[in-house]
Design a protein around this motif. Structure first.
Motif, PDB file in Angstrom:
ATOM      1  N   TYR A 161      10.016 -12.885 -46.455  1.00  0.00           N
ATOM      2  CA  TYR A 161       9.827 -11.458 -46.186  1.00  0.00           C
ATOM      3  C   TYR A 161       8.938 -10.834 -47.256  1.00  0.00           C
ATOM      4  CZ  TYR A 161      11.150  -6.604 -45.134  1.00  0.00           C
ATOM      5  OH  TYR A 161      11.134  -5.270 -44.818  1.00  0.00           O
ATOM      6  N   THR A 176      16.810  -5.561 -49.871  1.00  0.00           N
ATOM      7  CA  THR A 176      16.963  -5.530 -48.422  1.00  0.00           C
ATOM      8  C   THR A 176      18.064  -6.515 -48.037  1.00  0.00           C
ATOM      9  OG1 THR A 176      14.621  -5.061 -48.199  1.00  0.00           O
ATOM     10  CG2 THR A 176      15.759  -5.790 -46.221  1.00  0.00           C
ATOM     11  N   GLN A 224       8.153  -9.711 -32.825  1.00  0.00           N
ATOM     12  CA  GLN A 224       7.382 -10.532 -33.744  1.00  0.00           C
ATOM     13  C   GLN A 224       5.943 -10.052 -33.766  1.00  0.00           C
ATOM     14  OE1 GLN A 224       7.482 -14.662 -32.700  1.00  0.00           O
ATOM     15  NE2 GLN A 224       8.168 -15.260 -34.731  1.00  0.00           N
ATOM     16  N   GLU A 236       4.197 -11.979 -38.647  1.00  0.00           N
ATOM     17  CA  GLU A 236       5.560 -12.502 -38.664  1.00  0.00           C
ATOM     18  C   GLU A 236       5.598 -13.885 -38.017  1.00  0.00           C
ATOM     19  OE1 GLU A 236       8.558  -8.677 -38.586  1.00  0.00           O
ATOM     20  OE2 GLU A 236       7.343  -9.037 -36.821  1.00  0.00           O
ATOM     21  N   SER A 277      11.076 -12.885 -37.741  1.00  0.00           N
ATOM     22  CA  SER A 277      11.143 -11.936 -36.630  1.00  0.00           C
ATOM     23  C   SER A 277      12.072 -10.793 -37.002  1.00  0.00           C
ATOM     24  CB  SER A 277      11.600 -12.630 -35.347  1.00  0.00           C
ATOM     25  OG  SER A 277      12.807 -13.296 -35.581  1.00  0.00           O
ATOM     26  N   ARG A 278      12.014  -9.762 -36.184  1.00  0.00           N
ATOM     27  CA  ARG A 278      12.826  -8.575 -36.397  1.00  0.00           C
ATOM     28  C   ARG A 278      13.853  -8.480 -35.284  1.00  0.00           C
ATOM     29  NH1 ARG A 278       8.621  -4.420 -35.626  1.00  0.00           N
ATOM     30  NH2 ARG A 278       7.394  -6.313 -35.467  1.00  0.00           N
ATOM     31  N   ILE A 302      16.110  -5.894 -33.376  1.00  0.00           N
ATOM     32  CA  ILE A 302      16.294  -4.453 -33.230  1.00  0.00           C
ATOM     33  C   ILE A 302      17.552  -4.195 -32.414  1.00  0.00           C
ATOM     34  CG2 ILE A 302      15.194  -2.277 -32.614  1.00  0.00           C
ATOM     35  CD1 ILE A 302      12.560  -3.688 -32.713  1.00  0.00           C
ATOM     36  N   ILE A 335      17.130  -1.776 -37.422  1.00  0.00           N
ATOM     37  CA  ILE A 335      16.098  -2.811 -37.416  1.00  0.00           C
ATOM     38  C   ILE A 335      16.358  -3.766 -38.573  1.00  0.00           C
ATOM     39  CG2 ILE A 335      13.622  -3.267 -37.482  1.00  0.00           C
ATOM     40  CD1 ILE A 335      13.187  -0.377 -36.582  1.00  0.00           C
ATOM     41  N   PRO A 365      14.777  -6.580 -40.507  1.00  0.00           N
ATOM     42  CA  PRO A 365      13.484  -7.260 -40.654  1.00  0.00           C
ATOM     43  C   PRO A 365      13.642  -8.582 -41.384  1.00  0.00           C
ATOM     44  CG  PRO A 365      13.733  -5.634 -42.375  1.00  0.00           C
ATOM     45  CD  PRO A 365      15.043  -5.665 -41.624  1.00  0.00           C
ATOM     46  N   ALA A 377      17.570 -14.991 -36.146  1.00  0.00           N
ATOM     47  CA  ALA A 377      17.520 -13.800 -35.299  1.00  0.00           C
ATOM     48  C   ALA A 377      18.078 -14.107 -33.916  1.00  0.00           C
ATOM     49  CB  ALA A 377      16.093 -13.277 -35.197  1.00  0.00           C
TER      50      ALA A 377
END
Lengths: 182, 485
Positions: free
Chosen positions: A13, A73, A108, A112, A118-119, A121, A133, A135, A142
């Motif tokens: 990240y 984070t 994505q 990414e 990937s994120r 959400i 979200i 991240p 994910a």
């Protein structure tokens, strides 16, 4: 409040943040350079000052801010809720309970994808400010997280009884009045 | 499948509706083009001669769109849903399932009423709120659809309980006295609604609008100067202009009062079980309904005029309140203290124990705004601004408070007027705690609690209290599997 068991996001990240901020600085460098080169009335020293400060900003972002941002984070998935925490100076800690999740999405961006991130959400009915979200998750993390959450949501009991009810409470039901008129 | 459906057309009278709707749409788009048009008007002299032609052309265009929109509008009602096909250039077919409809209004504009026709307005609950307007259907049928929608939702909610048919039919014929809860607003109350609106805000908006456009602003200024020059002395001019302004203001207030009187005339609210419905209007009537189980937020407001008149206004929001327009909400426009208490107890709002927030909320923004004032206008202005802001903020801070009792979360604020926002705690969607660097030093944090109808921002709560409140909110929500919408 008992602190949940925080989990760090992927170390990659940090790279994603670096790429993002580099692009951001480039977007400022390009118009500045164009202006300095093609507009004759702008003296060259303005360009030097501009480039210099942007270079400083870039160095700060890439070597100080990004690693620190990564460290602050974190997320936590509890049996009944999801937490997300971000920020060192400006802290933000959001929590969503599983029974209020509307739907889930995995997104994505090209960068990414390059980094295998990937994120996730998590959408609620509370509008954009209330969507969670997560991240910087490795892709398989994910997906497994999403599948786990989906399973939990599917198996949730659905009660017919509503939360909000109008009228006198049961104890006062006997002395029900017959409507007021002004 | 869809070929076998019999798509219905609207009666010819619906043309009137489409015409008004086209005018409204055109107005909305043209408003954004006002600066361009004004510029064109000034810059190109020759345009002025053609204004009548342009206006006629515009009218013809409007008429053509009206007819086309009418011709291309079809609808069909099926068991448990309604389908609408519309659009001139871009054809759209909408399927609205009754159990997904957020709000169903039946409106009777003055030009439909003699013919027993009505407009059925449906709003879906989707994330991008869609609205369908079926104009000119028979009012009995519109009300039938409205009832079907409520019944469908009721059936979906209590799948195994057989719906009480007698209670279900015709909520419209129930009088407030027969209902579980209900009241009628007398004319004297309805007249107060217009007075409660903050007239000066509207006047202010009008004034900014006038002066925001440099061309119009200059014209207005010139006009004022010519008027002033006609009088022998400035004092007389001021007197005359002052009284004219006052007169205009009075007319304006009267207009507002009449406007709201027309809108809320004969306001009657009934609640039968879970369903609440109100009906109001003089030239055009509107009946609006919602179900208590869908309630997301209750907003109790009192403007400064409302405070003088000792009246409150109550708005009840459902999910999707972020996008919902103000006039689309379920409103109780005018309530005195006793009625407010009745409504509160009917909605089972608890009696609040207001908690103040940390003192650091009081001097917020003061330093920054003082600095700005000092930079632009000098020390004395800055001092004035400083003192004024301190007084304002002190009052704001003293009246800012929240309440949480496990069932409801409420927030209260206001300067002269007051606003209370109540949210069923277990319907919380997300809770966010934020903390800035200065707040970290002081040991305070902010909480932002999102419901499906808006966000409550509780600022500057001591950190431990904020953490505890966040935990309590999660506690009441996470294991509550009852229906929240």
């Amino acid at each position: 409040m008992q602190e949940p068991n925080w989990q760090a996001v992927s170390p990659k990240y940090t790279h994603l943040l670096r790429i993002d901020k580099t692009l951001f600085v480039l977007m400022l460098v390009i118009p500045l350079t164009v202006a300095v080169v093609f507009v004759e009335r702008i003296p060259l020293w303005v360009g030097y000052i501009g480039w210099g400060s942007l270079l400083l900003i870039w160095l700060g972002m890439v070597f100080l801010w990004a690693p620190r941002r990564y460290r602050v984070t974190a997320y936590a998935v509890l049996p009944e809720e999801v937490h997300f925490r971000v920020g060192a100076l400006w802290l933000r800690h959001t929590a969503v309970t599983h029974n209020r999740i509307q739907h889930l999405e995995i997104e994505q961006s090209p960068f990414e994808r390059l980094l295998g991130l990937s994120r996730l959400i998590i959408f609620t009915a509370g509008g954009s400010g209330a969507d969670l979200i997560l991240p910087g998750l490795p892709v398989d993390r994910a997906t497994s997280l999403r599948d786990d959450l989906l399973k939990i949501i599917r198996e949730e009991p659905q009660l017919d009884e509503p939360i909000t009810v109008a009228g006198k409470t049961e104890s006062a039901e006997s002395q029900r009045d017959t409507g007021t008129s002004l | 499948m869809s070929g076998r459906l019999t798509w219905e057309r609207l009666p010819l009278l619906a043309l009137i509706f489409f015409f008004f709707s086209s005018v409204r749409l055109a107005g909305k788009h043209l408003y954004q083009a006002v600066p361009v048009l004004a510029g064109l008007f000034i810059a190109v002299d020759r345009v002025r001669d053609f204004i009548p032609h342009i206006l006629v052309g515009f009218l013809v265009l409007l008429l053509i769109t009206t007819v086309l929109r009418y011709r291309r509008f079809f609808f069909v009602t099926e068991e448990g849903r309604i389908r609408v096909r519309q659009g001139v250039f871009r054809k759209v077919e909408l399927n609205l399932d009754y159990d997904r409809i957020q709000q169903a209004d039946v409106e009777q504009p003055a030009y439909f009423r003699p013919f027993g026709l009505a407009v059925l307005k449906l709003q879906s609950a989707g994330s991008k709120a869609q609205e369908v307007e079926v104009a000119g259907i028979r009012s009995a049928r519109a009300q039938q659809v409205q009832r079907d929608i409520l019944a469908e939702q009721q059936a979906a909610a209590t799948a195994h309980v057989d719906v009480e048919r007698s209670a279900d039919t015709a909520l419209s014929s129930v009088t407030p006295e027969q209902a579980d809860f209900g009241f009628t607003l007398r004319n004297a109350e309805v007249l107060r609604i217009g007075l409660m609106q903050n007239v000066f805000v509207v006047v202010g908006v009008l004034a900014t609008l006038l002066f925001s456009n440099p061309y119009v602003g200059q014209r207005v200024r010139d006009r004022i100067e010519t008027v002033f020059e006609q009088f022998p002395s400035t004092a007389e001019a001021v007197l005359v202009v002052g009284s004219v302004t006052l007169f205009a203001l009075v007319i304006f207030v009267l207009g507002t009062v009449l406007f709201y009187f027309n809108q809320y005339y004969g306001y009657r609210l009934v609640r039968q079980g879970d369903r609440v419905r109100y009906q109001a209007g003089f030239t055009s009537t509107l009946s609006r309904s919602f179900r208590v189980q869908k309630l997301q937020q209750v907003d109790i407001r009192q403007s400064w005029m409302g405070r003088l008149l000792q009246r409150f206004q109550i708005r009840i929001s459902q999910a999707g309140g972020h996008a919902q327009k103000q006039d689309g909400k379920f409103t109780i426009p005018c309530a005195h203290q006793a009625l407010l208490e009745d409504i509160r107890s009917d909605l089972r709002l608890t009696s609040p124990q207001w908690q103040s927030v940390h003192w650091s909320y009081f001097p917020q923004h003061v330093a920054l705004l003082t600095l700005v004032a000092g930079l632009f206008f000098g020390v004395w202005v800055a001092l004035g601004v400083f003192v004024f802001l301190l007084v304002v903020r002190l009052r704001w801070w003293r009246r800012f408070a929240y309440h949480f009792d496990g069932l409801w979360l409420a927030l209260r604020h206001g300067f002269i007027g007051q606003r209370e926002m109540w949210m069923p705690a277990a319907k919380m969607q997300a809770v966010t705690r934020t903390q800035g660097p200065l707040q970290r030093v002081l040991g305070v944090a902010n909480l932002h609690i999102s419901s499906a109808a808006g966000v409550l921002h509780i600022a500057s709560v001591p950190l431990e209290e904020a953490k505890a409140l966040q935990a309590q909110l999660l506690d009441v929500t996470r294991s509550d599997y009852r229906r929240w919408m």
